[in-house]
Design a protein around this motif. Structure first.
Motif, PDB file in Angstrom:
ATOM      1  N   ARG A 101      73.383  89.058  28.987  1.00 36.23           N
ATOM      2  CA  ARG A 101      74.759  89.309  29.451  1.00 36.23           C
ATOM      3  C   ARG A 101      75.695  88.209  28.978  1.00 36.23           C
ATOM      4  N   ARG A 102      76.991  88.447  29.148  1.00 33.11           N
ATOM      5  CA  ARG A 102      78.015  87.462  28.785  1.00 33.11           C
ATOM      6  C   ARG A 102      78.533  86.808  30.068  1.00 33.11           C
ATOM      7  N   ILE A 103      78.555  85.464  30.073  1.00 31.03           N
ATOM      8  CA  ILE A 103      78.991  84.721  31.259  1.00 31.03           C
ATOM      9  C   ILE A 103      80.164  83.818  30.871  1.00 31.03           C
ATOM     10  N   ILE A 107      89.064  86.292  36.226  1.00 31.23           N
ATOM     11  CA  ILE A 107      89.587  87.543  35.670  1.00 31.23           C
ATOM     12  C   ILE A 107      88.807  88.001  34.435  1.00 31.23           C
ATOM     13  N   ALA A 108      87.891  87.167  33.962  1.00 29.49           N
ATOM     14  CA  ALA A 108      87.186  87.467  32.708  1.00 29.49           C
ATOM     15  C   ALA A 108      86.467  88.820  32.714  1.00 29.49           C
ATOM     16  N   PRO A 109      85.697  89.172  33.764  1.00 28.32           N
ATOM     17  CA  PRO A 109      85.045  90.489  33.744  1.00 28.32           C
ATOM     18  C   PRO A 109      86.051  91.638  33.747  1.00 28.32           C
ATOM     19  N   GLY A 162      86.036  67.945  50.118  1.00 28.80           N
ATOM     20  CA  GLY A 162      86.036  68.671  48.850  1.00 28.80           C
ATOM     21  C   GLY A 162      84.799  69.529  48.659  1.00 28.80           C
ATOM     22  N   GLY A 163      84.209  70.001  49.748  1.00 26.97           N
ATOM     23  CA  GLY A 163      82.993  70.795  49.646  1.00 26.97           C
ATOM     24  C   GLY A 163      83.213  72.133  48.966  1.00 26.97           C
ATOM     25  N   CYS A 164      82.338  72.481  48.058  1.00 27.77           N
ATOM     26  CA  CYS A 164      82.382  73.769  47.374  1.00 27.77           C
ATOM     27  C   CYS A 164      81.016  73.991  46.726  1.00 27.77           C
ATOM     28  N   ARG A 165      80.862  75.084  46.029  1.00 24.63           N
ATOM     29  CA  ARG A 165      79.620  75.355  45.328  1.00 24.63           C
ATOM     30  C   ARG A 165      79.930  75.978  43.973  1.00 24.63           C
ATOM     31  N   LEU A 166      79.081  75.702  43.013  1.00 22.94           N
ATOM     32  CA  LEU A 166      79.192  76.313  41.689  1.00 22.94           C
ATOM     33  C   LEU A 166      78.244  77.496  41.677  1.00 22.94           C
ATOM     34  N   SER A 167      78.807  78.686  41.500  1.00 22.37           N
ATOM     35  CA  SER A 167      78.018  79.904  41.649  1.00 22.37           C
ATOM     36  C   SER A 167      78.257  80.883  40.508  1.00 22.37           C
ATOM     37  N   ILE A 168      77.279  81.748  40.326  1.00 25.82           N
ATOM     38  CA  ILE A 168      77.414  82.870  39.394  1.00 25.82           C
ATOM     39  C   ILE A 168      77.815  84.090  40.200  1.00 25.82           C
ATOM     40  N   ALA A 169      78.769  84.844  39.667  1.00 29.17           N
ATOM     41  CA  ALA A 169      79.235  86.062  40.324  1.00 29.17           C
ATOM     42  C   ALA A 169      79.275  87.198  39.309  1.00 29.17           C
ATOM     43  N   ASP A 219      80.554  89.730  31.416  1.00 34.94           N
ATOM     44  CA  ASP A 219      79.915  90.579  32.428  1.00 34.94           C
ATOM     45  C   ASP A 219      79.791  89.848  33.756  1.00 34.94           C
ATOM     46  N   ALA A 220      79.835  88.511  33.691  1.00 30.65           N
ATOM     47  CA  ALA A 220      79.677  87.675  34.884  1.00 30.65           C
ATOM     48  C   ALA A 220      80.466  86.391  34.685  1.00 30.65           C
TER      49      ALA A 220
END
Length: 283
Positions: free
Chosen positions: A111-113, A143-145, A88-95, A151-152
């Motif tokens: 900004r809005r995240i 799909i938010a941006p 179940g490897g993954c990472r929590l990231s900002i894009a 914005d992120a």
């Protein structure tokens, strides 16, 4: 009987069930079943939403649970991580939007995240002294941006293909995550005894996955050099062959060093190298 909570569906469900099977624990998981018992181990299994598992474990409704580290840290419940499980490897990231200039974390100021992980996102922003507006949403964060909601985003990333499809690029990693086994903080001696038995099996399965059993033929005049490349669990097993001047060498190699060692064994004169998967490895 120990009560285990796992995902009813989702990315960790199949791997959790596979782990139990590899540990020799027979579980029947019929359609829409929310609870079942193992037929050959003192284990009762609850099938729950992943976000609910830390709460159930904290409350003692479930004694232990298999869930992603990202959920454990986000929910911030009073539970103890017992074991990292290696799947179940993954990472929590900002894009951010691809093509947008991004210099560093300060680029997120004001900004809005959008995120399903508001607690971890706030912690990360606070640690980096960034003020940003967080929009908590429960799904389809990517799909938010594109629809003007943010914005992120801050979301789980595995391969990154979903970000690419939605015109986003990964810029900051908040957390590296994998599946973990958690427990509540009020274990008694009997529960701990059953948990220790389960962990014994899990360790045997995981150790086997990280190692290969190797058999090879070696000329006796090269035995010392070849044995020096094969430490094994304690030391390699060496048996004489019918063909004089040759011996059969049996050992165990870790997956991390496998190909390097194979090349060096060949160069040292080893022949007829056989590699066999290990089903269980009890230390």
């Amino acid at each position: 009987m120990l009560k285990l909570a796992i995902q009813k569906s989702g990315r960790l469900h199949e791997d959790s069930m596979k782990l139990l099977k590899e540990c020799g624990i027979a579980i029947s998981n019929g359609a829409n079943k929310l609870k079942t018992e193992a037929t050959n181990f003192p284990l009762q299994v609850f099938f729950l939403r992943d976000d609910d598992i830390p709460q159930y474990v904290e409350d003692g409704v479930a004694d232990i649970g298999i869930v992603g580290e990202n959920v454990v840290y986000e929910k911030n419940k009073l539970v103890k991580t017992v074991e990292q499980l290696g799947f179940g490897g993954c990472r929590l990231s900002i894009a951010v939007v691809r093509g947008e200039q991004y210099n560093n974390i300060q680029s997120l100021e004001g900004r809005r995240i959008a995120t399903s992980y508001p607690h971890l996102t706030r912690q990360f922003l606070k640690k980096n002294k960034v003020n940003a507006e967080i929009h908590e949403i429960s799904g389809s964060v990517e799909i938010a941006p594109g629809i003007g909601l943010s914005d992120a985003i801050c979301d789980l990333v595995s391969s990154g293909s979903t970000l690419l499809t939605n015109g986003l690029k990964e810029v900051e990693t908040i957390l590296q995550s994998q599946a973990v086994l958690i427990r509540h903080n009020n274990f008694d001696a009997v529960q701990q005894q059953v948990l220790d038995k389960l962990l014994f099996r899990i360790h045997a399965v995981r150790k086997a996955k990280n190692n290969k059993y190797i058999l090879l033929n070696a000329p006796n005049n090269k035995l010392d050099e070849i044995i020096g490349l094969l430490p094994g669990m304690k030391s390699p097993t060496v048996l004489p062959l019918a063909d004089k001047g040759w011996s059969s060498v049996h050992s165990v190699l870790s997956e991390d060093e496998f190909w390097d060692k194979i090349e060096r064994l060949k160069a040292a004169g080893a022949q007829g190298i056989l590699v066999v998967p290990i089903e269980k490895m009890v230390m």
